[in-house]
Design an enzyme around this catalytic site. Structure first.
Site, short mmCIF file in Angstrom:
data_model
loop_
_atom_site.label_atom_id
_atom_site.label_comp_id
_atom_site.label_asym_id
_atom_site.label_seq_id
_atom_site.Cartn_x
_atom_site.Cartn_y
_atom_site.Cartn_z
N TYR A 185 8.50 10.79 -0.88
CA TYR A 185 8.26 9.49 -0.23
C TYR A 185 8.96 9.44 1.13
CZ TYR A 185 8.01 4.30 -0.09
OH TYR A 185 7.78 2.99 0.24
N ALA A 237 9.73 11.98 3.05
CA ALA A 237 9.02 12.87 3.97
C ALA A 237 7.74 12.22 4.46
CB ALA A 237 8.70 14.19 3.26
N LYS A 284 7.03 8.97 4.67
CA LYS A 284 7.30 7.83 5.55
C LYS A 284 7.93 8.30 6.87
CE LYS A 284 5.85 4.54 2.76
NZ LYS A 284 4.57 3.86 3.01
N1 LIG Z 1 7.95 -2.84 -2.04
C1 LIG Z 1 8.90 -2.26 -1.31
O1 LIG Z 1 10.10 -2.45 -1.56
C2 LIG Z 1 8.54 -1.39 -0.16
C3 LIG Z 1 9.58 -0.92 0.65
C4 LIG Z 1 9.28 -0.11 1.75
C5 LIG Z 1 7.98 0.22 2.02
N2 LIG Z 1 6.98 -0.22 1.21
C6 LIG Z 1 5.61 0.19 1.55
O2 LIG Z 1 4.78 -0.94 1.73
C7 LIG Z 1 3.44 -0.63 1.30
C8 LIG Z 1 3.01 -1.64 0.26
O3 LIG Z 1 3.91 -1.58 -0.84
P1 LIG Z 1 3.87 -2.59 -2.07
O4 LIG Z 1 5.24 -2.73 -2.55
O5 LIG Z 1 3.07 -3.79 -1.73
O6 LIG Z 1 3.06 -1.69 -3.12
P2 LIG Z 1 2.22 -2.10 -4.42
O7 LIG Z 1 2.52 -3.49 -4.82
O8 LIG Z 1 2.43 -0.98 -5.39
O9 LIG Z 1 0.70 -2.05 -3.88
C9 LIG Z 1 0.18 -0.84 -3.43
C10 LIG Z 1 -1.17 -1.08 -2.82
O10 LIG Z 1 -1.68 0.17 -2.32
C11 LIG Z 1 -2.97 0.39 -2.88
N3 LIG Z 1 -3.22 1.83 -3.00
C12 LIG Z 1 -2.47 2.76 -3.65
N4 LIG Z 1 -3.03 3.97 -3.54
C13 LIG Z 1 -4.15 3.82 -2.79
C14 LIG Z 1 -5.16 4.68 -2.32
N5 LIG Z 1 -5.13 6.00 -2.61
N6 LIG Z 1 -6.18 4.18 -1.59
C15 LIG Z 1 -6.23 2.86 -1.29
N7 LIG Z 1 -5.31 1.97 -1.71
C16 LIG Z 1 -4.29 2.45 -2.45
C17 LIG Z 1 -2.96 -0.35 -4.20
O11 LIG Z 1 -4.32 -0.60 -4.60
P3 LIG Z 1 -4.69 -0.95 -6.16
O12 LIG Z 1 -4.26 -2.39 -6.37
O13 LIG Z 1 -6.17 -0.78 -6.22
O14 LIG Z 1 -3.92 0.00 -7.01
C18 LIG Z 1 -2.20 -1.60 -3.82
O15 LIG Z 1 -3.04 -2.52 -3.15
C19 LIG Z 1 3.49 0.81 0.78
O16 LIG Z 1 3.08 1.68 1.80
C20 LIG Z 1 4.96 1.01 0.45
O17 LIG Z 1 5.31 2.36 0.51
C21 LIG Z 1 7.22 -1.02 0.14
#
Ligand SMILES: NC(=O)c1ccc[n+]([C@@H]2O[C@H](COP(=O)([O-])OP(=O)(O)OC[C@H]3O[C@@H](n4cnc5c(N)ncnc54)[C@H](OP(=O)(O)O)[C@@H]3O)[C@@H](O)[C@H]2O)c1
Length: 244
Positions: free
Chosen positions: A155, A157, A159
């Protein structure tokens, strides 16, 4: 008034869903991408409509180039006079383990969705932005991509690569009024952070709490706005004071 369009990858849940709502409030028609969870995608569309806005749902896997190209080409054919002026590369997964035990598939899947997903989505949408001399690309990076996180070499790498890609592309397209920025959240309350030891982690965060998806969406909304036109190639942290 002509409609303006924004596409949010992974718009069905969490941060992506909040971004869809924010961009709808800003007057965008929203293309909500998801891969598995059609029920949550429909819920996001309902939230978008509650703002008085509108949108549509696009199902595809961002890591599969042929699926992305097919979906974007089909959208283009049904909207011959229009283009997507805001792209939020938000789709992402984590699949944590220390490197010594990390399965090859977990290494590749995390990198495929974040990095190849960025390439597939951005390449499919960039040219119309350049032709129209206006565009906004916002990439969801992470504190892990800035400082590296043990147990998350894949992850981190992915990001970290996304951050470097943001900076490189920003310089390629700045003269066409297309900006490219990244936001780097710390711990945000979503499905992705479920199961973490919240009480212990909160103690490490100066703000003493996890952030919300709505807070991240506000930042993304600003970067998507015309007012942010002179900000490009930046990585903006949103992490409650976590030291990076
Ligand atoms: N939450 C945190 O603390 C945090 C911190 C830093 C960065 N981030 C980043 O912020 C972003 C959103 O995170 P989140 O926490 O909202 O994640 P999440 O609640 O797990 O939601 C992930 C989303 O990505 C979609 N997704 C996953 N794989 C996919 C693919 N191959 N093609 C298309 N859509 C896909 C999922 O779709 P489905 O609903 O269809 O599965 C879902 O809508 C991510 O890039 C994550 O790395 C999050």
């Amino acid at each position: 008034m002509t409609k303006k369009y924004a596409l949010v990858s992974g718009g069905s849940r969490g941060i992506g869903s909040a971004i869809c709502v924010k961009l709808a409030q800003m007057g965008y028609s929203i293309l909500i991408n998801y891969v598995n969870n059609s029920i949550e995608a429909r819920k996001t569309l309902e939230l978008v409509r509650q703002t008085g806005g509108d949108g549509e749902i696009l199902m595809f896997d961002v890591s599969k180039r042929e699926q992305v190209v097919e979906a974007i080409e089909a959208w283009g054919k049904s909207h011959p006079e229009e283009y997507i002026e805001v792209l939020v590369n938000n789709a992402g997964i984590r699949s944590d383990n220390v490197l010594v035990f990390m399965l090859e598939e977990d290494w590749h899947r995390v990198i495929d969705i974040t990095l190849n997903g960025f390439y597939n989505m951005t390449q499919a949408l960039l040219q119309p932005m350049l032709v129209h001399k206006y565009g906004r690309i916002i990439n969801l990076a992470s504190v892990s991509g800035l400082k590296g996180q043990p147990g998350q070499t894949n992850y981190s790498a992915a990001k970290g690569g996304l951050i470097a890609a943001t900076k490189a592309l920003a310089q390629e397209v700045a003269r066409k009024q297309v900006t490219v920025n990244a936001v780097a959240p710390g711990f945000i309350e979503t499905d992705m952070t479920e199961g973490l030891d919240v009480a212990a982690l909160k103690k490490t965060i100066p703000a003493q709490r996890f952030g919300t998806s709505a807070e991240v969406a506000e930042l993304v909304g600003f970067l998507a706005s015309p007012q942010a036109g002179y900000i490009t190639g930046e990585v903006i942290s949103i992490n409650g004071g976590l030291c990076t």
